[in-house]
Design a protein around this motif. Sequence first.
Motif, PDB file in Angstrom:
ATOM      1  N   ARG A   4       0.854  -1.192   0.000  1.00 13.59           N
ATOM      2  CA  ARG A   4       0.000   0.000   0.000  1.00 13.59           C
ATOM      3  C   ARG A   4       0.886   1.238   0.000  1.00 13.59           C
ATOM      4  O   ARG A   4       1.862   1.323   0.753  1.00 13.59           O
ATOM      5  N   HIS A   5       0.552   2.182  -0.854  1.00 14.44           N
ATOM      6  CA  HIS A   5       1.279   3.444  -0.931  1.00 14.44           C
ATOM      7  C   HIS A   5       0.341   4.602  -0.617  1.00 14.44           C
ATOM      8  O   HIS A   5      -0.847   4.548  -0.927  1.00 14.44           O
ATOM      9  N   TRP A  25      10.246  18.360   4.605  1.00 14.02           N
ATOM     10  CA  TRP A  25      10.936  17.231   5.229  1.00 14.02           C
ATOM     11  C   TRP A  25      11.731  16.423   4.209  1.00 14.02           C
ATOM     12  O   TRP A  25      12.823  15.954   4.498  1.00 14.02           O
ATOM     13  N   ARG A  26      11.175  16.248   3.020  1.00 14.23           N
ATOM     14  CA  ARG A  26      11.922  15.520   1.980  1.00 14.23           C
ATOM     15  C   ARG A  26      13.184  16.291   1.615  1.00 14.23           C
ATOM     16  O   ARG A  26      14.256  15.710   1.422  1.00 14.23           O
ATOM     17  N   ILE A  35       9.431   7.138  -2.051  1.00 11.54           N
ATOM     18  CA  ILE A  35       9.824   6.662  -3.376  1.00 11.54           C
ATOM     19  C   ILE A  35       9.474   7.763  -4.367  1.00 11.54           C
ATOM     20  O   ILE A  35       8.374   8.321  -4.316  1.00 11.54           O
ATOM     21  N   LYS A  36      10.403   8.069  -5.254  1.00 11.57           N
ATOM     22  CA  LYS A  36      10.130   9.072  -6.280  1.00 11.57           C
ATOM     23  C   LYS A  36      10.360   8.430  -7.643  1.00 11.57           C
ATOM     24  O   LYS A  36      11.453   7.974  -7.947  1.00 11.57           O
ATOM     25  N   ILE A  37       9.299   8.372  -8.412  1.00 13.02           N
ATOM     26  CA  ILE A  37       9.370   7.822  -9.763  1.00 13.02           C
ATOM     27  C   ILE A  37       8.910   8.928 -10.699  1.00 13.02           C
ATOM     28  O   ILE A  37       7.741   9.332 -10.666  1.00 13.02           O
ATOM     29  N   ARG A  40       6.499  11.799  -9.470  1.00  9.84           N
ATOM     30  CA  ARG A  40       5.523  11.328  -8.482  1.00  9.84           C
ATOM     31  C   ARG A  40       6.228  10.839  -7.220  1.00  9.84           C
ATOM     32  O   ARG A  40       7.180  10.069  -7.286  1.00  9.84           O
ATOM     33  N   VAL A  41       5.751  11.292  -6.074  1.00 10.67           N
ATOM     34  CA  VAL A  41       6.290  10.888  -4.782  1.00 10.67           C
ATOM     35  C   VAL A  41       5.232  10.066  -4.057  1.00 10.67           C
ATOM     36  O   VAL A  41       4.075  10.485  -3.966  1.00 10.67           O
ATOM     37  N   VAL A  42       5.622   8.891  -3.566  1.00 16.54           N
ATOM     38  CA  VAL A  42       4.726   8.067  -2.769  1.00 16.54           C
ATOM     39  C   VAL A  42       5.476   7.547  -1.547  1.00 16.54           C
ATOM     40  O   VAL A  42       6.706   7.480  -1.530  1.00 16.54           O
ATOM     41  N   TYR A  43       4.706   7.224  -0.524  1.00 16.91           N
ATOM     42  CA  TYR A  43       5.244   6.687   0.720  1.00 16.91           C
ATOM     43  C   TYR A  43       4.682   5.287   0.916  1.00 16.91           C
ATOM     44  O   TYR A  43       3.465   5.095   0.836  1.00 16.91           O
ATOM     45  N   ARG A  44       5.538   4.305   1.160  1.00 16.52           N
ATOM     46  CA  ARG A  44       5.054   2.959   1.465  1.00 16.52           C
ATOM     47  C   ARG A  44       4.456   2.985   2.866  1.00 16.52           C
ATOM     48  O   ARG A  44       5.036   3.569   3.786  1.00 16.52           O
ATOM     49  N   LEU A  45       3.319   2.352   3.019  1.00 17.35           N
ATOM     50  CA  LEU A  45       2.638   2.334   4.308  1.00 17.35           C
ATOM     51  C   LEU A  45       3.542   1.758   5.394  1.00 17.35           C
ATOM     52  O   LEU A  45       3.572   2.259   6.512  1.00 17.35           O
ATOM     53  N   GLU A  46       4.321   0.737   5.072  1.00 17.78           N
ATOM     54  CA  GLU A  46       5.210   0.139   6.073  1.00 17.78           C
ATOM     55  C   GLU A  46       6.269   1.133   6.546  1.00 17.78           C
ATOM     56  O   GLU A  46       6.644   1.151   7.716  1.00 17.78           O
ATOM     57  N   ASP A  47       6.761   2.000   5.643  1.00 21.35           N
ATOM     58  CA  ASP A  47       7.732   3.028   6.034  1.00 21.35           C
ATOM     59  C   ASP A  47       7.083   4.100   6.901  1.00 21.35           C
ATOM     60  O   ASP A  47       7.691   4.595   7.855  1.00 21.35           O
TER      61      ASP A  47
END
Length: 69
Positions: A4-5, A25-26, A35-37, A40-47
Amino acid sequence: MAIRHLNQIELAARWNISHRTLERWRWTGEGPQFIKIGGRVVYRLEDVEAFEANQLRASTAETPTKPAA
């Protein structure tokens, strides 16, 4: 199991902070890993959950520990 992101807006809503805070903060290296692709910037739920767990304090005198890389 699918990973999940959260995007910046979803994470800002989860924490009730400005999405601009996450951008800062980034830039300064604070906050959870992301993660940046492309653009687009996304955050993994686990992180995100690991970052939240690392913020637990019993006293305001405590300092955060650096997360393992």
